[in-house]
Enzyme design. Structure first.
Site, PDB file in Angstrom:
ATOM      1  N   ARG A  42       0.930  -1.219  -0.049  1.00  0.00           N
ATOM      2  CA  ARG A  42      -0.123   0.103  -0.207  1.00  0.00           C
ATOM      3  C   ARG A  42       0.834   1.288   0.057  1.00  0.00           C
ATOM      4  O   ARG A  42       1.544   1.504   1.038  1.00  0.00           O
ATOM      5  CB  ARG A  42      -0.755   0.080   1.327  1.00  0.00           C
ATOM      6  N   SER A 110     -12.365  -3.020  -2.204  1.00  0.00           N
ATOM      7  CA  SER A 110     -12.790  -2.578  -0.878  1.00  0.00           C
ATOM      8  C   SER A 110     -14.277  -2.252  -0.875  1.00  0.00           C
ATOM      9  O   SER A 110     -14.917  -1.568  -1.821  1.00  0.00           O
ATOM     10  CB  SER A 110     -11.916  -1.592  -0.381  1.00  0.00           C
ATOM     11  N   LYS A 139      -5.537   5.258   8.159  1.00  0.00           N
ATOM     12  CA  LYS A 139      -6.017   5.645   7.007  1.00  0.00           C
ATOM     13  C   LYS A 139      -6.453   7.224   7.501  1.00  0.00           C
ATOM     14  O   LYS A 139      -6.679   7.482   8.587  1.00  0.00           O
ATOM     15  CB  LYS A 139      -7.432   5.210   6.662  1.00  0.00           C
TER      16      LYS A 139
END
Length: 214
Positions: A42, A110, A139
């Site tokens: 990520r 997602s 996040k």
């Protein structure tokens, strides 16, 4: 399409690793040595040449270990790395991603609520992620917390593998698996405050022992 996901789905978040002063390849090697059966990269910032070189090293390690390697968001880099792809609600549509990636690539998608999850069920993806299950610090602008009850409710409505993500820790992991999640995506819970190759490997080994009991 079709993938049997391991119980634990480690995510290499470049920002979290940078903060702890450990490189992507070093973290990947430690996790794979500790028994990781899949890795996702990520990287939300610019994909510099150095980042791509690091990702290529990780892809090679995953191939040698027989662990699928998944790239978050970026179909172009996933293709270059011969990796799978994970897309979010604001990324490339899963059907467009499938056209690019071909029939054999692993693609995940997602979702953050029940309508999104039901829509994802009809997309050409191999698994669907749901979250955040708990509050998360990984996040910047997280979606509303769904909770363990929603994992249980969604599990009954989805035939594809379900990956739970968001705030999953060593302490709450078994509760999420008991609610029906096939796999747990974990970032912070795999990173000790003092991140060294040895401490990351040991943390991964602890998690592998934990999820075996589920």
């Amino acid at each position: 399409m079709g993938i049997k996901l391991p119980r634990l789905y480690p995510i290499l978040d470049s920002e979290s690793l940078d903060r702890r002063g450990i490189s992507l390849p070093a973290a990947a090697a430690a996790f794979l040595e500790g028994g990781a059966g899949i890795l996702q990269l990520r990287h939300k910032a610019h994909w510099s040449r150095a980042v791509f070189d690091s990702a290529r090293q990780v892809a090679l390690m995953c191939r040698e270990s027989g662990a699928p390697f998944i790239v978050n968001d970026r179909a172009d880099f996933a293709l270059l790395l011969d990796a799978g792809l994970h897309v979010g609600q604001d990324d490339l549509l899963p059907r467009d991603a499938r056209r690019l990636m071909g029939p054999d690539a692993v693609i995940g998608f997602s979702s953050h609520n029940l309508p999104q999850l039901c829509a994802a069920a009809g997309e050409p993806v191999d698994y669907v992620a749901l979250g955040p299950v708990f509050g998360t610090s990984s996040k910047r602008d997280p979606d509303p917390v769904v909770g363990v009850g929603e994992v249980r409710r969604c599990r009954a409505l989805l035939e594809k593998p379900l990956v739970a993500i968001g705030g999953i820790t060593y302490e709450n992991a078994l509760e999420v698996l008991a609610a029906g999640a096939d796999s747990l995506a974990v970032i912070s819970g795999l990173l000790p405050a003092s991140a060294t190759p040895r401490s990351l490997r040991e943390r991964m080994e602890q998690w592998q022992q934990l999820v075996k009991t589920a």
